[in-house]
Write an enzyme that holds these catalytic residues in place. Structure first.
Site, PDB file in Angstrom:
ATOM      1  N   CYS A  59      36.305  -3.616 -26.491  1.00  0.00           N
ATOM      2  CA  CYS A  59      36.517  -2.380 -25.769  1.00  0.00           C
ATOM      3  C   CYS A  59      37.706  -2.171 -25.039  1.00  0.00           C
ATOM      4  O   CYS A  59      38.209  -1.063 -24.743  1.00  0.00           O
ATOM      5  CB  CYS A  59      35.387  -2.040 -24.752  1.00  0.00           C
ATOM      6  N   HIS A  86      26.048  -1.036 -27.126  1.00  0.00           N
ATOM      7  CA  HIS A  86      26.895  -0.729 -28.247  1.00  0.00           C
ATOM      8  C   HIS A  86      26.292  -1.272 -29.451  1.00  0.00           C
ATOM      9  O   HIS A  86      26.142  -2.437 -29.162  1.00  0.00           O
ATOM     10  CB  HIS A  86      28.148  -0.449 -28.155  1.00  0.00           C
TER      11      HIS A  86
HETATM   12  C1  CIR Z   1      30.334   1.982 -20.045  1.00  0.00           C
HETATM   13  O1  CIR Z   1      28.981   1.906 -19.640  1.00  0.00           O
HETATM   14  O2  CIR Z   1      30.733   3.049 -20.733  1.00  0.00           O
HETATM   15  C2  CIR Z   1      31.225   1.217 -19.585  1.00  0.00           C
HETATM   16  N1  CIR Z   1      30.971   0.830 -18.484  1.00  0.00           N
HETATM   17  C3  CIR Z   1      31.318   0.064 -20.623  1.00  0.00           C
HETATM   18  C4  CIR Z   1      31.881   0.442 -21.816  1.00  0.00           C
HETATM   19  C5  CIR Z   1      32.062  -0.860 -22.859  1.00  0.00           C
HETATM   20  N2  CIR Z   1      32.450  -0.201 -24.054  1.00  0.00           N
HETATM   21  C6  CIR Z   1      32.289  -0.898 -25.399  1.00  0.00           C
HETATM   22  O3  CIR Z   1      31.610  -2.034 -25.278  1.00  0.00           O
HETATM   23  N3  CIR Z   1      32.953  -0.485 -26.219  1.00  0.00           N
END
Ligand code: CIR
Length: 257
Positions: free
Chosen positions: A252, A165
């Site tokens: 997150c 991201h």
């Molecule tokens: C994903 O791949 O969607 C989750 N395992 C990790 C999301 C992390 N979110 C973020 O950086 N905002």
């Protein structure tokens, strides 16, 4: 910006079934819960009242609540996560957010958008176009923000290695300062900001979070921690090793508003 609230959701026992590319092995669930508890305590130390949602085993990535909504002082928008396994997380967030916002906008198909791609620099929003956020989703968000009177700039990170991201490599500290990894430092979008460059090897720590007076920084990245302290910010260091194993970081794990 002053925050008063945060929404958090601890991981469910099947947290290890979530999406990951980290290659760091499966997370230790008990340790993840402890780290989450410590994270919640830090948000409270920063003055936030917490809404704690129950763990949701039907969505192993649902502890990463930030991806499901964009919250601003002028309104809230539900996202449409780019990973199909995460689309169902939004319904639960809608239910909670209606307690705080009279109306909720939402990203519509075929648009996709993850909250991790959205960086609020005091009312100017940077929107990452990534593997998760497509141009259509970014456009829908930009139009909605414009209706609220906010400006935004999109930043295409699709060809930049190592960034799931935008906020995997970018954070807004306040005071016109951005924390950036080297691969993002040359982006025209960031001209005019003071850039705090993340030392090579400490890229994971770019995902730090300013919460009122404090900055939350991941444990284990002493050079960036020192840079931030030397700018005068009180730092709270938090170990999020088990979330890193699932490609997640500090930002997150909460929605702050
Ligand atoms: C994903 O791949 O969607 C989750 N395992 C990790 C999301 C992390 N979110 C973020 O950086 N905002």
């Amino acid at each position: 910006m002053r925050f008063t609230h945060a929404i958090v959701r601890p991981p469910a026992p099947n947290f290890a079934d979530g999406l990951t590319t980290a290659g760091l092995g499966p997370p230790d669930y008990e340790l993840a819960l402890k780290q989450h508890e410590r994270y919640c305590f830090a948000l409270q130390q920063c003055g936030l009242a917490l809404t704690r949602l129950p763990p949701d085993p039907s969505h192993p990535d649902s502890t990463f609540v930030e991806d499901t909504a964009i919250l601003t002082p002028r309104g809230a928008m539900l996202t449409r996560p780019g990973a199909p396994s995460r689309l169902g997380e939004v319904a639960g967030m809608r239910e909670i957010l209606t307690r705080f916002y009279p109306t909720l906008a939402s990203i519509q198909a075929p648009g996709t958008l993850d909250g991790g791609d959205v960086c609020d620099a005091e009312g100017h929003f940077f929107i990452g176009i990534s593997e998760r956020t497509n141009e259509e989703g970014a456009q829908q968000l930009a139009e909605w923000l414009a209706q609220l009177g906010y400006a935004s700039t999109s930043v295409d990170i699709r060809r930049l290695p190592g960034l799931l991201h935008l906020k995997s490599g970018l954070a807004y500290l306040g005071d016109n300062r951005l924390v950036v990894v080297d691969t993002l430092a040359d982006q025209a979008a960031f001209h005019g900001y003071e850039l705090v460059r993340v030392p090579v090897g400490e890229e994971y720590a770019a995902n730090c979070v300013r919460v009122n007076e404090h900055v939350l920084v991941a444990a284990g990245y002493p050079m960036l921690e020192t840079l931030i302290r030397n700018l005068g910010y009180p730092v709270i260091v938090l170990d999020v090793s088990e979330y890193r194993k699932m490609d997640g970081g500090l930002s997150c794990l909460s929605l702050r508003f």
